[in-house]
Scaffold this motif. Structure first.
Motif, PDB file in Angstrom:
ATOM      1  N   SER A  21       0.837  -1.182   0.000  1.00  0.00           N
ATOM      2  CA  SER A  21       0.000   0.000   0.000  1.00  0.00           C
ATOM      3  C   SER A  21       0.871   1.230   0.000  1.00  0.00           C
ATOM      4  CB  SER A  21      -0.889  -0.040   1.205  1.00  0.00           C
ATOM      5  OG  SER A  21      -1.424   1.186   1.423  1.00  0.00           O
ATOM      6  N   CYS A  22       0.327   2.256  -0.552  1.00  0.00           N
ATOM      7  CA  CYS A  22       1.124   3.434  -0.826  1.00  0.00           C
ATOM      8  C   CYS A  22       1.591   4.110   0.421  1.00  0.00           C
ATOM      9  CB  CYS A  22       0.294   4.389  -1.605  1.00  0.00           C
ATOM     10  SG  CYS A  22      -1.224   4.679  -0.795  1.00  0.00           S
ATOM     11  N   GLY A  23       1.444   3.537   1.537  1.00  0.00           N
ATOM     12  CA  GLY A  23       1.938   4.220   2.726  1.00  0.00           C
ATOM     13  C   GLY A  23       0.879   5.192   3.142  1.00  0.00           C
ATOM     14  N   LEU A  24       1.074   5.763   4.253  1.00  0.00           N
ATOM     15  CA  LEU A  24       0.022   6.637   4.732  1.00  0.00           C
ATOM     16  C   LEU A  24       0.595   7.999   4.780  1.00  0.00           C
ATOM     17  CD1 LEU A  24       0.327   5.013   8.106  1.00  0.00           C
ATOM     18  CD2 LEU A  24       0.317   3.917   5.918  1.00  0.00           C
ATOM     19  N   VAL A  76      -5.453  11.297  -4.705  1.00  0.00           N
ATOM     20  CA  VAL A  76      -5.409  10.146  -5.605  1.00  0.00           C
ATOM     21  C   VAL A  76      -4.205   9.263  -5.258  1.00  0.00           C
ATOM     22  CG1 VAL A  76      -5.125   9.461  -8.021  1.00  0.00           C
ATOM     23  CG2 VAL A  76      -6.570  11.439  -7.433  1.00  0.00           C
ATOM     24  N   HIS A  77      -4.462   7.973  -5.161  1.00  0.00           N
ATOM     25  CA  HIS A  77      -3.420   6.987  -4.863  1.00  0.00           C
ATOM     26  C   HIS A  77      -3.403   5.901  -5.929  1.00  0.00           C
ATOM     27  CE1 HIS A  77      -3.261   8.224  -0.501  1.00  0.00           C
ATOM     28  NE2 HIS A  77      -4.521   8.506  -0.716  1.00  0.00           N
ATOM     29  N   HIS A  78      -2.298   5.176  -5.986  1.00  0.00           N
ATOM     30  CA  HIS A  78      -2.344   3.885  -6.672  1.00  0.00           C
ATOM     31  C   HIS A  78      -2.053   2.826  -5.604  1.00  0.00           C
ATOM     32  CE1 HIS A  78       2.234   3.607  -7.962  1.00  0.00           C
ATOM     33  NE2 HIS A  78       2.101   3.781  -6.676  1.00  0.00           N
ATOM     34  N   GLY A 195      -2.189  14.448  -5.678  1.00  0.00           N
ATOM     35  CA  GLY A 195      -1.599  13.128  -5.573  1.00  0.00           C
ATOM     36  C   GLY A 195      -1.003  12.954  -4.190  1.00  0.00           C
ATOM     37  N   HIS A 196      -0.928  11.725  -3.751  1.00  0.00           N
ATOM     38  CA  HIS A 196      -0.380  11.440  -2.426  1.00  0.00           C
ATOM     39  C   HIS A 196       0.993  12.092  -2.251  1.00  0.00           C
ATOM     40  CE1 HIS A 196       0.243   7.961   0.704  1.00  0.00           C
ATOM     41  NE2 HIS A 196       0.301   9.142   1.248  1.00  0.00           N
ATOM     42  N   ARG A 197       1.814  12.070  -3.316  1.00  0.00           N
ATOM     43  CA  ARG A 197       3.172  12.597  -3.207  1.00  0.00           C
ATOM     44  C   ARG A 197       3.215  14.113  -2.987  1.00  0.00           C
ATOM     45  NH1 ARG A 197       5.914  11.637  -9.039  1.00  0.00           N
ATOM     46  NH2 ARG A 197       5.244   9.505  -8.581  1.00  0.00           N
ATOM     47  N   SER A 203       6.192   7.658  -3.724  1.00  0.00           N
ATOM     48  CA  SER A 203       6.085   7.687  -5.186  1.00  0.00           C
ATOM     49  C   SER A 203       4.620   7.641  -5.630  1.00  0.00           C
ATOM     50  CB  SER A 203       6.835   6.504  -5.797  1.00  0.00           C
ATOM     51  OG  SER A 203       6.281   5.293  -5.332  1.00  0.00           O
ATOM     52  N   CYS A 204       3.733   7.328  -4.719  1.00  0.00           N
ATOM     53  CA  CYS A 204       2.296   7.261  -5.004  1.00  0.00           C
ATOM     54  C   CYS A 204       1.790   8.608  -5.529  1.00  0.00           C
ATOM     55  CB  CYS A 204       1.564   6.876  -3.720  1.00  0.00           C
ATOM     56  SG  CYS A 204      -0.219   6.748  -3.870  1.00  0.00           S
ATOM     57  N   PRO A 205       0.972   8.682  -6.545  1.00  0.00           N
ATOM     58  CA  PRO A 205       0.274   7.587  -7.234  1.00  0.00           C
ATOM     59  C   PRO A 205       0.983   7.109  -8.503  1.00  0.00           C
ATOM     60  CG  PRO A 205      -0.668   9.662  -7.928  1.00  0.00           C
ATOM     61  CD  PRO A 205       0.473   9.996  -6.989  1.00  0.00           C
TER      62      PRO A 205
HETATM   63 ZN   LIG Z   1      -0.903   6.709  -1.712  1.00  0.00          ZN
END
Ligand SMILES: [Zn+2]
Length: 360
Positions: A21-24, A76-78, A195-197, A203-205
């Motif tokens: 998971s993309c981390g929190l 937005v995440h991946h 984006g999460h980043r 690095s997400c999304p």
């Molecule tokens: Zn994420």
């Protein structure tokens, strides 16, 4: 619309997905420039969506927290999971259950994200009660998808890894539909999709999905029937002339910050202070909402740091201007030349559209 899909369990695919998971972690909002027609012209309906009941979610392990305020942005995440070629609903439901289990395994109370979109374009509720909250439009389910921003942001997980591959068309289209509906329900400007980043070191999304966010904002605005200016997201760690513009404008707005073209902690502190003063969520990210409040229209005869910001941009672009903070004839001439080159009205006045062209 209360479109609950009835699930017919067929043969489920065995095997569990491994979700890195993309981390929190975290994000921002804005008032998109004034809509062309004053308000969103188009009412959009909820995308077809499967509820937690539909995909047979486990019960949450703690009570869901409903906050009495609207979220102010969408993140937005991946999922950083495999780019599967199975676009079926069964795969989508397997994914949703896998994510929930992996989040339980982290000690979380439920799926961290509010919504999930499979590579096949199936839209699903993630955390319990997220769908009803969005339908109501006044409450927000506290999520666990972006540290520091879970109380103010809706999180959407997109199945796949989009570092070097782009999302499938059906998935992207579903993302547009979902974002448009969420923006409508919560009054979130179409520009406030991040984006999460943008808020966390992750690095997400994924590089490709992140690169598509400006287009996502435009596509969502079009679906809502509003006109928006999409500004470049400017944040910590970046450097260059755009950062200098932010710094000049912060100074023009009374913030004490050095103009060095490097977005460090001092700039972040000044951005947060400005955001707070402007009634925005202080997240240090200069997205469209912040840009729209930060810019100052300048014209011949004006002086100060906002003028320096314009002059510095023009000088960087090769125009013969001195960065002295005085909007004289040479600056006016350069502005008009720049506006002509950008197909803008060549009136010598640096308003929002000219500012946007300067910092893009
Ligand atoms: Zn994420």
């Amino acid at each position: 619309m209360n479109r609950r899909q009835v699930l017919r369990w067929g043969t489920l695919l065995g095997g569990s997905l491994v979700l890195a998971s993309c981390g929190l972690n975290k994000v921002t909002v804005f008032e998109a420039g004034p809509p062309a027609n004053g308000l969103g012209a188009l009412a959009v309906s909820s995308p077809a969506m499967s509820t937690t009941t539909d995909w047979k979610a486990q019960a949450p392990r703690e009570a869901i927290t409903l906050l009495p305020a609207r979220p102010t942005r969408v993140i937005v995440h991946h999922t950083a999971s495999a780019n599967v070629s199975d676009f079926s609903q069964a795969q989508a439901y397997t994914l949703a259950r896998s994510i929930q289990q992996s989040h339980f395994d982290r000690g979380w109370s439920d799926s961290g994200q509010h919504f999930t979109i499979s590579r096949g374009g199936y839209v699903m509720e993630g955390r319990h009660r997220s769908l009803d909250a969005a339908r109501g439009g006044t409450q927000h389910v506290r999520g666990a998808h972006c540290e520091g921003f879970n109380d103010v942001s809706v999180g959407i997980e997109n199945e796949g890894t989009y570092m070097s591959a782009a999302p499938p068309t059906g998935q992207y289209d579903a993302l547009v539909r979902l974002c448009a509906w969420l923006c409508q329900q919560y009054g979130i400007p179409a520009t406030e999709l991040y984006g999460h980043r943008d808020f966390v070191n992750t690095s997400c999304p994924g590089d490709l999905l992140y690169a598509r966010l400006p287009q996502l904002r435009r596509d969502v605005a079009a679906r809502l029937g509003v006109s928006v200016r999409v500004w470049p997201t400017t944040r910590s760690g970046q450097s260059g002339e755009r950062v200098r513009s932010v710094q000049f404008l912060l100074r023009a707005r009374g913030q004490n910050v050095a103009v060095d073209g490097a977005y460090g902690s001092g700039t972040g502190t000044a951005v947060s202070a400005f955001q707070t003063s402007a009634g925005l969520t202080p997240d240090t990210v200069v997205g469209s909402a912040t840009w729209e409040r930060l810019i100052l229209t300048v014209r011949p005869g004006d002086s100060g740091d906002a003028v320096r910001g314009v002059q510095s941009q023009l000088a960087t672009r090769g125009y013969a201007v001195t960065v002295d903070g005085a909007f004289g004839p040479a600056t006016e001439s350069a502005v008009k030349s720049f506006q002509t080159a950008q197909a803008l009205t060549a009136d010598g006045v640096v308003g929002p559209n000219t500012w946007l062209a300067l910092v893009e």
